[in-house]
Design a protein around this motif. Structure first.
Motif, mmCIF file in Angstrom:
data_model
loop_
_atom_site.group_PDB
_atom_site.id
_atom_site.type_symbol
_atom_site.label_atom_id
_atom_site.label_comp_id
_atom_site.label_asym_id
_atom_site.label_seq_id
_atom_site.Cartn_x
_atom_site.Cartn_y
_atom_site.Cartn_z
ATOM 1 N N ALA A 27 13.496 4.949 37.813
ATOM 2 C CA ALA A 27 14.945 4.742 37.880
ATOM 3 C C ALA A 27 15.251 3.330 38.370
ATOM 4 C CB ALA A 27 15.579 5.772 38.808
ATOM 5 N N LEU A 248 22.164 5.392 36.508
ATOM 6 C CA LEU A 248 21.146 4.345 36.436
ATOM 7 C C LEU A 248 21.684 3.149 35.662
ATOM 8 C CD1 LEU A 248 17.953 6.423 35.515
ATOM 9 C CD2 LEU A 248 18.903 5.942 37.778
ATOM 10 N N THR A 251 16.180 2.329 32.719
ATOM 11 C CA THR A 251 14.975 3.096 33.030
ATOM 12 C C THR A 251 13.765 2.182 32.871
ATOM 13 O OG1 THR A 251 15.976 5.153 32.250
ATOM 14 C CG2 THR A 251 13.587 5.107 32.431
ATOM 15 N N ALA A 448 16.377 0.282 28.611
ATOM 16 C CA ALA A 448 15.045 0.418 29.202
ATOM 17 C C ALA A 448 14.526 -0.969 29.504
ATOM 18 C CB ALA A 448 14.101 1.156 28.256
#
Length: 525
Positions: A27, A248, A251, A448
């Motif tokens: 996270a 978040l 990731t 990401a």
């Protein structure tokens, strides 16, 4: 020249180990997000802010002793906020441990408030030597830095929104000129914890201990260059935070957690199961780019690889890559049957921006198949929305990203996560914004970040290898976002593996391709 614009620091810093990257949480939060986590722990879980500060200082001091066990003298640089409070508590711990300790206060401690004030009062009560940094000349401060075994950076923390000014900028610059190792608390002072940008002077740390939530900026842009070894401490709050709904920012991904996404091969598999990659690349003088893509696709497990290139490159391709079906392509009619046979197409490396390259790209964009677009394909697309479906992965470096968005490279690098999101909104598909801390933006708005960096990859042809790996994996995996993340992670893992043999300065794209079999085999493929 400010620290944020230097490519070579005055103080050499070791790169973070690949193993320690794998131990970081997945996270990633913004600076505001981590402050919200702090507030949740205080307001909803009944943990006092000063208790968190004490736990953070203990965790950081343990890391200091772990990394520098022979430390006898510690210099702690303390700012005005809670980051400075962490520093005052750490100074108290070091003194109780029997170390010689000095604290430099960058702001008047009498003006502190809240938990930071309590921390200063604790240090003062224990007779920690505290001096205002402004009372020292540059030469005096440099001497203090040189006499310490370790300097602790507790100056600015996560609240930074602009370039450090005045006394902070002076002290940071002198820290970076000294040979003393630096431990940064939570974030190196001067670094934006959300974006990884540094608008001015930034501490170049040997190690950074970060708390509660992992900040995205530590892993991208300037972050990998200034954090040194990155250690995460949740301060024992992990169980409480499982009930917190703070969103978040991104990731984290690395090869360790991506390898499992690649399907395992059954015993009776055949080449038709793993995709047919067509590489459309290599105008005059750029045949090498086409070969790198084709080789990387083959080494990444593609069932079949074809190459459509200029006739002059076919002989070299047959000699270098006999498993690749190489075709001379001079006009539109030559390319059409190759497009029909392929399941994944890579277009752009060495394509050129002349008539031949434009015609090749037009046909590729019209074929309605999964596309990996890189290099000159992106340059030709800049300013247009030319892809008809979301079945495409764009892999720009910051310069190409800047051209695609019509902004400067500096604007891209000022917030790489935001830039990747803007690229996805404008061009659709999946975006892979390459660089230290590669950012992937998916069609659903998810971000990401592939953690880790390798300066040996700063040479021509590395992007061609990534394009080939991406296409090779797309023939075996269905989801383009997962393909992009896994490919970027595998690309970095292969570069890291090759670096063990060749080092950074001599690393070449072919070394990375040659390391792919070892990395994949080690993962059980």
């Amino acid at each position: 020249m400010s620290s944020s614009t230097r490519h070579c620091s005055a103080r050499a810093r070791p790169l973070e180990s690949h193993a320690s990257q794998a131990n970081l949480p997945l996270a990633l939060y913004s600076a505001d997000g981590v402050r919200n986590l702090d507030r949740y722990l205080i307001d909803k879980q009944g943990i006092s802010g000063f208790q968190l500060m004490q736990t953070a200082a203990r965790s950081a001091f343990r890391q200091l002793l772990r990394r520098w066990p022979q430390t006898g003298t510690v210099l702690v640089l303390c700012g005005a906020g809670n980051n400075g409070g962490d520093g005052y508590v750490l100074a108290s711990l070091a003194l109780r441990h029997g170390l010689a300790v000095k604290c430099l206060a960058l702001t008047d401690p009498a003006k502190l408030q809240g938990d930071a004030l309590k921390a200063w009062q604790l240090a003062s009560a224990q007779e920690v030597e505290i001096t205002l940094s402004a009372q020292l000349t540059d030469s005096e401060l440099s001497l203090w830095l040189q006499q310490a075994d370790v300097t602790v950076d507790a100056m600015l923390g996560t609240g930074l929104q602009a370039a450090p000014r005045d006394e902070f900028a002076r002290v940071i610059a002198l820290c970076n000129q000294a040979a003393t190792p630096i431990l940064a608390l939570d974030v190196p002072s001067g670094l934006n914890a959300s974006s990884g940008s540094a608008a001015g002077e930034v501490v170049s740390a040997d190690a950074t201990v970060t708390f509660i939530g992992l900040k995205a900026g530590l892993l991208t842009a300037q972050g990998p260059a200034v954090c040194g070894e990155l250690v995460f401490e949740d301060l024992g709050t992990g169980p409480q935070l499982t009930r917190c709904s703070e969103p978040l920012l991104a990731t984290r991904a690395d090869w360790h957690n991506c390898a499992a996404r690649i399907p395992r091969r059954v015993a009776n598999a055949h080449k038709g199961h793993f995709g047919h990659v067509l590489v459309v690349a290599g105008d005059y003088g750029f045949g090498g780019a086409a070969l790198l893509v084709a080789q990387a696709a083959a080494r990444s497990g593609a069932g079949l690889v074809s190459l459509a290139t200029r006739p002059e490159h076919v002989t070299a391709a047959l000699s270098r890559c006999p498993s690749v079906m190489s075709h001379a392509v001079t006009d539109d009619g030559d390319l059409a049957p190759l497009l029909a046979a392929a399941t994944v197409i890579v277009c752009g490396p060495g394509l050129g921006q002349g008539t031949w390259g434009q015609h090749m790209l037009q046909q590729v964009l019209a074929c309605n198949k999964p596309l990996v677009l890189d290099a000159d394909a992106l340059n030709l697309m800049a300013g247009t929305v030319a892809v008809s479906s979301n079945q495409h992965i764009l892999t720009p470096h910051p310069g190409e990203a800047a051209r695609l968005l019509g902004v400067s490279v500096a604007e891209i690098e000022s917030d790489r996560l935001v830039a990747a999101g803007k690229l996805q909104s404008q061009y659709g598909g999946t975006i892979v914004l390459k660089g230290a801390g590669t950012v992937i933006a998916g069609a659903g708005g998810q971000l990401a970040l592939v953690s880790g960096s390798n300066p040996g990859m700063a040479c021509g042809g590395m992007g061609d290898v990534l394009a080939g790996i991406t296409a090779g994996l797309w023939g075996q995996m269905a989801d383009p976002e997962q393909v992009a993340i896994t490919a970027a992670a595998l690309h970095l893992a292969a570069a890291n593996s090759a670096t063990e043999q060749f080092g950074f300065m001599s690393l070449q794209p072919t070394d990375v391709i040659n390391a792919l079999p070892r990395v994949l085999a080690d993962a059980g493929f």
